[in-house]
Design an enzyme around this catalytic site. Structure first.
Site, PDB file in Angstrom:
ATOM      1  N   HIS A 211       0.800  -1.226   0.000  1.00 57.28           N
ATOM      2  CA  HIS A 211       0.000   0.000   0.000  1.00 57.28           C
ATOM      3  C   HIS A 211       0.834   1.278   0.000  1.00 57.28           C
ATOM      4  O   HIS A 211       0.381   2.307  -0.480  1.00 57.28           O
ATOM      5  CB  HIS A 211      -1.032  -0.027   1.125  1.00 57.28           C
ATOM      6  CG  HIS A 211      -2.201  -0.849   0.729  1.00 57.28           C
ATOM      7  ND1 HIS A 211      -2.298  -2.178   1.041  1.00 57.28           N
ATOM      8  CD2 HIS A 211      -3.265  -0.576  -0.050  1.00 57.28           C
ATOM      9  CE1 HIS A 211      -3.393  -2.664   0.497  1.00 57.28           C
ATOM     10  NE2 HIS A 211      -4.001  -1.722  -0.173  1.00 57.28           N
ATOM     11  N   ARG A 318     -10.868   3.690  -2.185  1.00 56.84           N
ATOM     12  CA  ARG A 318     -10.485   2.853  -1.030  1.00 56.84           C
ATOM     13  C   ARG A 318     -10.911   3.567   0.255  1.00 56.84           C
ATOM     14  O   ARG A 318     -10.114   4.295   0.859  1.00 56.84           O
ATOM     15  CB  ARG A 318      -8.979   2.629  -1.021  1.00 56.84           C
ATOM     16  CG  ARG A 318      -8.454   1.733  -2.136  1.00 56.84           C
ATOM     17  CD  ARG A 318      -6.956   1.529  -1.979  1.00 56.84           C
ATOM     18  NE  ARG A 318      -6.473   0.394  -2.719  1.00 56.84           N
ATOM     19  CZ  ARG A 318      -5.876   0.467  -3.913  1.00 56.84           C
ATOM     20  NH1 ARG A 318      -5.710   1.626  -4.492  1.00 56.84           N
ATOM     21  NH2 ARG A 318      -5.459  -0.630  -4.510  1.00 56.84           N
ATOM     22  N   ARG A 354     -15.726   1.423  -2.727  1.00 58.81           N
ATOM     23  CA  ARG A 354     -15.494   0.109  -2.129  1.00 58.81           C
ATOM     24  C   ARG A 354     -15.715   0.220  -0.627  1.00 58.81           C
ATOM     25  O   ARG A 354     -15.175   1.114   0.025  1.00 58.81           O
ATOM     26  CB  ARG A 354     -14.070  -0.352  -2.390  1.00 58.81           C
ATOM     27  CG  ARG A 354     -13.841  -1.696  -1.700  1.00 58.81           C
ATOM     28  CD  ARG A 354     -12.496  -2.245  -1.936  1.00 58.81           C
ATOM     29  NE  ARG A 354     -11.451  -1.511  -1.276  1.00 58.81           N
ATOM     30  CZ  ARG A 354     -10.161  -1.760  -1.483  1.00 58.81           C
ATOM     31  NH1 ARG A 354      -9.795  -2.692  -2.332  1.00 58.81           N
ATOM     32  NH2 ARG A 354      -9.232  -1.079  -0.846  1.00 58.81           N
ATOM     33  N   GLU A 453     -11.060 -11.116  -5.850  1.00 61.62           N
ATOM     34  CA  GLU A 453      -9.659 -11.116  -5.413  1.00 61.62           C
ATOM     35  C   GLU A 453      -9.311 -12.355  -4.594  1.00 61.62           C
ATOM     36  O   GLU A 453      -8.234 -12.456  -4.019  1.00 61.62           O
ATOM     37  CB  GLU A 453      -9.296  -9.826  -4.663  1.00 61.62           C
ATOM     38  CG  GLU A 453     -10.307  -9.342  -3.671  1.00 61.62           C
ATOM     39  CD  GLU A 453      -9.998  -7.951  -3.098  1.00 61.62           C
ATOM     40  OE1 GLU A 453      -8.935  -7.388  -3.375  1.00 61.62           O
ATOM     41  OE2 GLU A 453     -10.846  -7.451  -2.358  1.00 61.62           O
ATOM     42  N   ASN A 476      -4.052  -7.338  -7.029  1.00 63.71           N
ATOM     43  CA  ASN A 476      -3.029  -7.337  -5.967  1.00 63.71           C
ATOM     44  C   ASN A 476      -3.272  -8.511  -5.031  1.00 63.71           C
ATOM     45  O   ASN A 476      -2.375  -9.280  -4.705  1.00 63.71           O
ATOM     46  CB  ASN A 476      -3.088  -6.044  -5.162  1.00 63.71           C
ATOM     47  CG  ASN A 476      -3.024  -4.813  -6.032  1.00 63.71           C
ATOM     48  OD1 ASN A 476      -2.507  -4.877  -7.137  1.00 63.71           O
ATOM     49  ND2 ASN A 476      -3.557  -3.709  -5.548  1.00 63.71           N
ATOM     50  N   ASP A 477      -4.514  -8.615  -4.578  1.00 63.12           N
ATOM     51  CA  ASP A 477      -4.840  -9.716  -3.665  1.00 63.12           C
ATOM     52  C   ASP A 477      -5.048 -11.030  -4.413  1.00 63.12           C
ATOM     53  O   ASP A 477      -4.678 -12.084  -3.913  1.00 63.12           O
ATOM     54  CB  ASP A 477      -6.100  -9.384  -2.855  1.00 63.12           C
ATOM     55  CG  ASP A 477      -5.768  -8.504  -1.660  1.00 63.12           C
ATOM     56  OD1 ASP A 477      -4.736  -8.767  -1.008  1.00 63.12           O
ATOM     57  OD2 ASP A 477      -6.508  -7.555  -1.391  1.00 63.12           O
ATOM     58  N   ARG A 487       1.895 -10.170  -0.747  1.00 66.83           N
ATOM     59  CA  ARG A 487       2.053  -9.092  -1.733  1.00 66.83           C
ATOM     60  C   ARG A 487       3.019  -8.005  -1.288  1.00 66.83           C
ATOM     61  O   ARG A 487       3.485  -7.217  -2.110  1.00 66.83           O
ATOM     62  CB  ARG A 487       0.685  -8.464  -2.062  1.00 66.83           C
ATOM     63  CG  ARG A 487       0.036  -7.820  -0.872  1.00 66.83           C
ATOM     64  CD  ARG A 487      -1.393  -7.411  -1.169  1.00 66.83           C
ATOM     65  NE  ARG A 487      -1.499  -6.021  -1.559  1.00 66.83           N
ATOM     66  CZ  ARG A 487      -2.640  -5.389  -1.741  1.00 66.83           C
ATOM     67  NH1 ARG A 487      -3.789  -6.032  -1.615  1.00 66.83           N
ATOM     68  NH2 ARG A 487      -2.668  -4.131  -2.071  1.00 66.83           N
ATOM     69  N   CYS A 524      -8.996  -3.334 -11.090  1.00 69.28           N
ATOM     70  CA  CYS A 524      -8.622  -2.134 -10.329  1.00 69.28           C
ATOM     71  C   CYS A 524      -7.367  -2.369  -9.504  1.00 69.28           C
ATOM     72  O   CYS A 524      -6.945  -1.494  -8.757  1.00 69.28           O
ATOM     73  CB  CYS A 524      -9.772  -1.645  -9.460  1.00 69.28           C
ATOM     74  SG  CYS A 524     -10.258  -2.835  -8.208  1.00 69.28           S
TER      75      CYS A 524
HETATM   76  C1  PEP Z   1      -6.473  -5.411  -5.019  1.00 71.71           C
HETATM   77  O1  PEP Z   1      -6.363  -6.259  -4.133  1.00 71.71           O
HETATM   78  O2  PEP Z   1      -6.054  -5.582  -6.174  1.00 71.71           O
HETATM   79  C2  PEP Z   1      -7.114  -4.123  -4.733  1.00 71.71           C
HETATM   80  C3  PEP Z   1      -7.358  -3.260  -5.693  1.00 71.71           C
HETATM   81  O3  PEP Z   1      -7.394  -3.833  -3.445  1.00 71.71           O
HETATM   82  P1  PEP Z   1      -6.286  -3.359  -2.388  1.00 71.71           P
HETATM   83  O4  PEP Z   1      -5.018  -3.119  -3.131  1.00 71.71           O
HETATM   84  O5  PEP Z   1      -6.784  -2.131  -1.730  1.00 71.71           O
HETATM   85  O6  PEP Z   1      -6.215  -4.532  -1.464  1.00 71.71           O
HETATM   86 MG    MG Z   2      -7.503  -6.047  -2.309  1.00 74.93          MG
END
Ligand code: PEP
Ligand code: MG
Length: 599
Positions: A211, A318, A354, A453, A476-477, A487, A524
């Site tokens: 993040h 977010r 979200r 995800e 990402n997840d 990650r 996303c």
């Molecule tokens: C993801 O997991 O790809 C996502 C967009 O959510 P975050 O990065 O906030 O977990």
């Molecule tokens: Mg995520």
């Protein structure tokens, strides 16, 4: 600047020679070139000893505390003098606020009284008192006072280090033209940083999808991660140049290096200016396929960037960032006011809000997440919300109300199965009934979507698609759970690899299921902004891409330079079962041939 092209180097074996140029290389996670002075930010709290004192020891303990205050004062004035010599006098002014904290009679009295009353050692009492002050200051809804809490936090760490007999080698975390070098920056740390004051980030831990990296891209601040040991190799105030495109860091850069990078920065600026001319143009491929191109935001402060980047609205807001750096969660009215502001600013485009995605690497003081062995696999995101329906419904009601003022959509994070989705939908339905009974205007027909995800959601996408209006893939997840790779862990970041054939297959499963059910599907996660993979995503049939505002113009240029036929052919070949390296070579090969200037 793909993950594959970045090289992580351990710094343990070598060290820079005094004054000489020295090059290090980490993982480039946010583009840009920055030059400035190093500012080390120690993330870890000092571990505080605890001692009971006898009556006779108390005077000496109070004196020890007063000596630590004096030593901290000396340290700060020393830093102030050094800064005013080396930079503009205004930069040194930051320490005035810190010095005032040291003279705060309420704080000092409370600590001295605490030592005498509780009969405990100074660092233990001081830590408790300063934490209380920090918490109440940061909870006040006033930017000035919130800044003071950051000053207090910084000064408190220095005092503790003096009490512990460690030299206070810290600089304030918020100074102009400095490059923050940290072990790790939490999302809440990053959220409190003012982009005007920080030229760049360098961290030991982290990856492209952590993040901190996401925030750095949103803030338009160059960032490099994965430089193990760098905090102990560098010194506060050293000159440094960082290249957020390649991941290179130059300590004590020579005049030649500075001149070369000045030229590179000018060229990059020229390319960015060229991209700006695409602002009003359509994000369609050469053969006419329109891809909705939206922006991700963490904070409403980014709305100006969204307007400037030419995005078709917000594809991921977010909202958990609203819950950081405070001790009580935002209530319905506060959230309503913020969502309304976002809805009005972005209308007629849509905003996908979200719902709270807390937990994992996003803890917050204001919600009790409890201690878990595996927070990423724990009670996070929608799971936390379903366990805490009042917190969840407060947010849902605020979104439903704000929906009247624009084009809002709701998206649930981390859905792992059908029952969970039905449970969340039931709470949404309850929130609508509650608003109706209260007679409050709201949008009962708000569109609902989910993030895909978790692999179990991907594999049951056909079932989930019947319940919602859209999917947005959180790569990402999804990659983290698909390949069992943390990650945010720089040691295994090479495994968080979008060209793994498993990723291509799972994305195809999701996209095909969505289309068969007649709903649209976007991405996303950070992959949406990675122009090396735009050919692969387009070939898979994605309908929407949502990336940090800073990356939107690049993605638009990529879409406009590609034709669907070539993208589909590369996906057809990728699905035949070739290795990751081959898939990567195909997608990046097409990308580099169509928009070479963006690399
Ligand atoms: C993801 O997991 O790809 C996502 C967009 O959510 P975050 O990065 O906030 O977990
Ligand atoms: Mg995520």
């Amino acid at each position: 600047m793909g993950i594959r092209s970045s090289i992580k180097k351990s710094l343990k074996a070598t060290s820079p020679q005094e004054g000489e140029e020295y090059i290090l290389e980490g993982i480039a996670v946010a583009p840009g070139i920055a030059e400035g002075k190093v500012l080390i930010h120690f993330q870890e709290e000092e571990s505080i000893p605890f001692r009971d004192l006898s009556e006779e020891e108390l005077d000496a303990e109070v004196a020890r505390f007063e000596t630590a205050l004096l030593a901290t004062r000396k340290e700060l004035t020393g830093l102030q003098d050094r800064l005013s010599e080396s930079t503009s006098p205004g930069d040194a002014g930051i320490f005035d606020a810190h010095l005032l904290v040291l003279e705060d009679p309420t704080l000092i009295d409370e600590v001295i009284k605490g030592i005498r009353k509780e009969k405990h050692n100074a660092e233990f009492v001081f830590q408790g008192v300063s934490h209380r002050f920090i918490k109440s200051l940061s909870a006040i809804d006033d930017p000035y006072l919130r800044e003071r809490s950051v000053d207090l936090e910084d000064v408190a760490r220095r005092v503790v280090r003096h009490l512990l007999g460690k030299s206070g080698q810290r600089l304030a975390g918020h100074d102009r033209n400095h490059i923050i070098v940290a072990d790790e920056l939490t999302p809440s740390d990053t959220a409190t940083l003012n982009r005007e004051n920080v030229a760049g980030f360098i961290t030991e831990k982290g990856s492209k999808t952590s993040h901190t990296a996401i925030m750095a891209r949103s803030l338009g601040i160059p960032a490099i991660v994965g430089l193990e040991g760098i905090c102990h190799q560098l010194e506060n105030g050293s000159s440094i140049l960082m290249d957020g495109y390649s991941g290179k860091i130059f300590l004590n850069p020579t005049h030649e290096t500075l001149a070369r990078y000045q030229k590179i920065a000018e060229e990059k600026e020229h390319i960015e200016e060229g991209l700006e001319t695409l602002r009003e143009s359509d994000s369609s491929t050469l053969d006419g396929r329109h891809i909705t191109l939206a922006a991700n935001i963490e904070l409403p402060e980014e709305l100006d960037d969204v307007a400037a980047c030419g995005a078709d609205g917000i594809g991921l807001y977010r909202t958990e960032f609203l819950y950081f750096n405070r001790i009580t969660p935002p209530d319905e009215e506060e959230q309503y006011a913020i969502y309304r502001q976002v809805a009005e600013r972005v209308a007629p485009h849509s905003v996908i809000i979200r719902t709270l995605d807390i937990g994992g690497d996003k803890p917050t003081e204001c919600l009790d997440l409890g201690h878990e062995q595996n927070p990423f696999l724990g009670c996070r995101a929608i799971r936390f919300c379903l366990n805490n329906p009042e917190i969840f419904k407060t947010q849902l009601r605020a979104i439903l109300r704000a929906g009247v003022h624009g084009n809002l959509k709701i998206m649930f994070p981390m859905i792992s199965g059908h029952e969970e989705l039905l449970h969340a939908k039931a709470l949404l339905a309850e929130s609508i009934v509650e608003l109706r009974e209260r007679g409050v205007p709201h949008d009962p027909a708000i569109e609902l979507g989910i993030m895909i995800e978790v692999p179990s959601a991907a594999l049951t996408a056909d079932i989930l698609a019947r319940e919602v209006k859209f999917f947005s893939v959180g790569t990402n997840d999804l990659l983290q759970y698909l390949m069992a790779v943390d990650r945010g862990n720089e040691r295994i970041s090479h495994l968080h690899d979008p060209s793994n054939p498993a990723v291509v297959r799972i994305l195809k499963t999701i996209i095909d299921a969505a289309h068969a059910a007649g709903i649209w599907v976007g991405v996303c996660g950070e992959l949406a902004g990675d122009i090396e993979y735009t050919p692969m995503l387009l070939g898979l049939g994605i309908d929407e891409l949502s990336a940090s505002a800073a990356l939107v113009p690049r993605v638009k240029k990529a879409i406009r330079s590609l034709d669907l036929t070539a993208c589909q052919e590369l996906v057809r070949l990728a699905l035949l079962g070739g290795p990751a390296a081959e898939i990567y070579a195909r997608t990046t090969g097409l990308a580099r041939s169509r928009y070479p200037d963006l690399f």
